[in-house]
Design a protein around this motif. Sequence first.
Motif, PDB file in Angstrom:
ATOM      1  N   ALA A 238     -57.993  31.568   1.942  1.00 32.67           N
ATOM      2  CA  ALA A 238     -58.341  31.802   3.345  1.00 32.67           C
ATOM      3  C   ALA A 238     -59.636  32.598   3.473  1.00 32.67           C
ATOM      4  N   PHE A 239     -59.866  33.540   2.566  1.00 34.14           N
ATOM      5  CA  PHE A 239     -61.049  34.399   2.652  1.00 34.14           C
ATOM      6  C   PHE A 239     -62.331  33.595   2.475  1.00 34.14           C
ATOM      7  N   SER A 240     -62.271  32.535   1.671  1.00 30.36           N
ATOM      8  CA  SER A 240     -63.476  31.755   1.397  1.00 30.36           C
ATOM      9  C   SER A 240     -63.600  30.523   2.287  1.00 30.36           C
ATOM     10  N   ALA A 241     -62.642  30.270   3.178  1.00 31.03           N
ATOM     11  CA  ALA A 241     -62.702  29.091   4.051  1.00 31.03           C
ATOM     12  C   ALA A 241     -63.829  29.247   5.065  1.00 31.03           C
ATOM     13  N   TYR A 242     -64.523  28.148   5.333  1.00 32.58           N
ATOM     14  CA  TYR A 242     -65.665  28.193   6.252  1.00 32.58           C
ATOM     15  C   TYR A 242     -65.666  27.056   7.265  1.00 32.58           C
ATOM     16  N   ALA A 243     -65.506  25.827   6.786  1.00 33.10           N
ATOM     17  CA  ALA A 243     -65.744  24.667   7.645  1.00 33.10           C
ATOM     18  C   ALA A 243     -64.814  24.647   8.848  1.00 33.10           C
ATOM     19  N   THR A 244     -63.553  24.980   8.653  1.00 29.96           N
ATOM     20  CA  THR A 244     -62.594  24.944   9.765  1.00 29.96           C
ATOM     21  C   THR A 244     -62.976  25.947  10.844  1.00 29.96           C
ATOM     22  N   ALA A 245     -63.309  27.173  10.424  1.00 36.94           N
ATOM     23  CA  ALA A 245     -63.702  28.200  11.393  1.00 36.94           C
ATOM     24  C   ALA A 245     -65.009  27.838  12.080  1.00 36.94           C
ATOM     25  N   ALA A 246     -65.964  27.250  11.326  1.00 34.36           N
ATOM     26  CA  ALA A 246     -67.246  26.873  11.915  1.00 34.36           C
ATOM     27  C   ALA A 246     -67.079  25.788  12.967  1.00 34.36           C
ATOM     28  N   ALA A 247     -66.140  24.867  12.758  1.00 38.87           N
ATOM     29  CA  ALA A 247     -65.916  23.804  13.726  1.00 38.87           C
ATOM     30  C   ALA A 247     -65.079  24.260  14.910  1.00 38.87           C
ATOM     31  N   LEU A 248     -64.250  25.273  14.716  1.00 42.89           N
ATOM     32  CA  LEU A 248     -63.330  25.702  15.765  1.00 42.89           C
ATOM     33  C   LEU A 248     -63.943  26.785  16.651  1.00 42.89           C
ATOM     34  N   VAL A 249     -64.675  27.700  16.055  1.00 39.70           N
ATOM     35  CA  VAL A 249     -65.256  28.821  16.793  1.00 39.70           C
ATOM     36  C   VAL A 249     -66.705  28.488  17.107  1.00 39.70           C
ATOM     37  N   SER A 250     -66.996  28.200  18.363  1.00 40.81           N
ATOM     38  CA  SER A 250     -68.342  27.802  18.752  1.00 40.81           C
ATOM     39  C   SER A 250     -69.222  28.982  19.129  1.00 40.81           C
ATOM     40  N   GLN A 251     -68.627  30.081  19.537  1.00 37.36           N
ATOM     41  CA  GLN A 251     -69.392  31.252  19.949  1.00 37.36           C
ATOM     42  C   GLN A 251     -68.882  32.474  19.197  1.00 37.36           C
ATOM     43  N   GLY A 252     -69.806  33.350  18.851  1.00 37.67           N
ATOM     44  CA  GLY A 252     -69.441  34.562  18.147  1.00 37.67           C
ATOM     45  C   GLY A 252     -69.314  34.327  16.659  1.00 37.67           C
ATOM     46  N   ASN A 253     -69.262  35.418  15.908  1.00 37.25           N
ATOM     47  CA  ASN A 253     -69.144  35.355  14.456  1.00 37.25           C
ATOM     48  C   ASN A 253     -68.012  36.278  14.021  1.00 37.25           C
ATOM     49  N   PRO A 254     -66.756  35.854  14.203  1.00 34.09           N
ATOM     50  CA  PRO A 254     -65.647  36.780  13.962  1.00 34.09           C
ATOM     51  C   PRO A 254     -65.373  37.060  12.495  1.00 34.09           C
ATOM     52  N   ILE A 255     -65.797  36.195  11.577  1.00 34.66           N
ATOM     53  CA  ILE A 255     -65.493  36.393  10.163  1.00 34.66           C
ATOM     54  C   ILE A 255     -66.776  36.315   9.350  1.00 34.66           C
ATOM     55  N   VAL A 256     -66.692  36.731   8.088  1.00 37.73           N
ATOM     56  CA  VAL A 256     -67.877  36.850   7.240  1.00 37.73           C
ATOM     57  C   VAL A 256     -68.581  35.512   7.011  1.00 37.73           C
ATOM     58  N   PRO A 257     -67.894  34.419   6.678  1.00 37.05           N
ATOM     59  CA  PRO A 257     -68.621  33.159   6.475  1.00 37.05           C
ATOM     60  C   PRO A 257     -69.481  32.762   7.660  1.00 37.05           C
TER      61      PRO A 257
END
Length: 306
Positions: A238-257
């Motif tokens: 989960a810590f290294s996941a990126y693509a799912t969060a990038a596609a789901l979260v359009s605004q803001g940068n809630p996590i490190v990736p």
Amino acid sequence: MATATEDPDLLAPVPRVRAPRRGLRVRSIRSLLGTVPFFAYVTIFLIIPTLVVAVGAFAGDGGFTLDNVTALGESYVLDAFGRSIALSAITAVIGAVLGAVLAYALATARPGGLLRRVVTAASGVLAQFGGVTLAFAFLATIGLSGFVTVFLRDHLGVDIYSGGVWLFEFPGLALVYTYFQIPLMVIVFLPALDGIRPQWREATESLGGTTWQYWTRVAGPLLAPAFLGSTLLLFANAFSAYATAAALVSQGNPIVPLQIRSALTSEVILGQENLGKAMALGMVLVVAVVMALYALLQKRTARWLG
């Protein structure tokens, strides 16, 4: 007539037969050639990127600098690391508990049965089902216009977003991450459950032990390293996941990736590429510590259940 002890042919030393070294060297070279694709893959996609990140984290306009590493102490960077760690820990624990229950149900089922084969095959697929595809699946299902959302609102009068659109925030990321954490736990924890021998439970019952005593004094301590190690693996996943969060979260940068993406591609604040590499180096260190602990726990598990 000469005796057997006086025969010169019998007294001559027996020559030593040496194994053909050339054939052994050829086989060794062939074995090494088989590992070339693996080491090439690791070098190109792991070693070189890690070196680029490590060097870039300490590079500046004038050469070596500690400014990028020092900038990791900024509040927004620390908040991103905190959210990433919290998101990974929460989804790892939930996925580990639910996945362990499902894995135990499979372990108690018939070994070659249809249920076990279907669930393990589905877990192997769902554990790798992520990225943009997974984000789209959740949007189509429980998004603002998803068919489940519309059905609940139009037919049952239930609005799941009455308190806000949580799918695009931390709770939504936790739900989506848990989706692929559970099947991954089934895959990595099921072999440990299969290693528990039925004779151990029979021995506990023959000595007057209860089911609670069996799980707390026999099976529990044996499975604890495997369970903790699997949980750490889920955390790293989960810590290294990126693509799912990038596609789901359009605004803001809630996590490190997502913060790293912003530092590398931002057109508003330029010159933050090396800061992004410094944050990536921080992620590498966190994952390295987690995987080292995972390796130690797996070693102990193999010793007891091997």
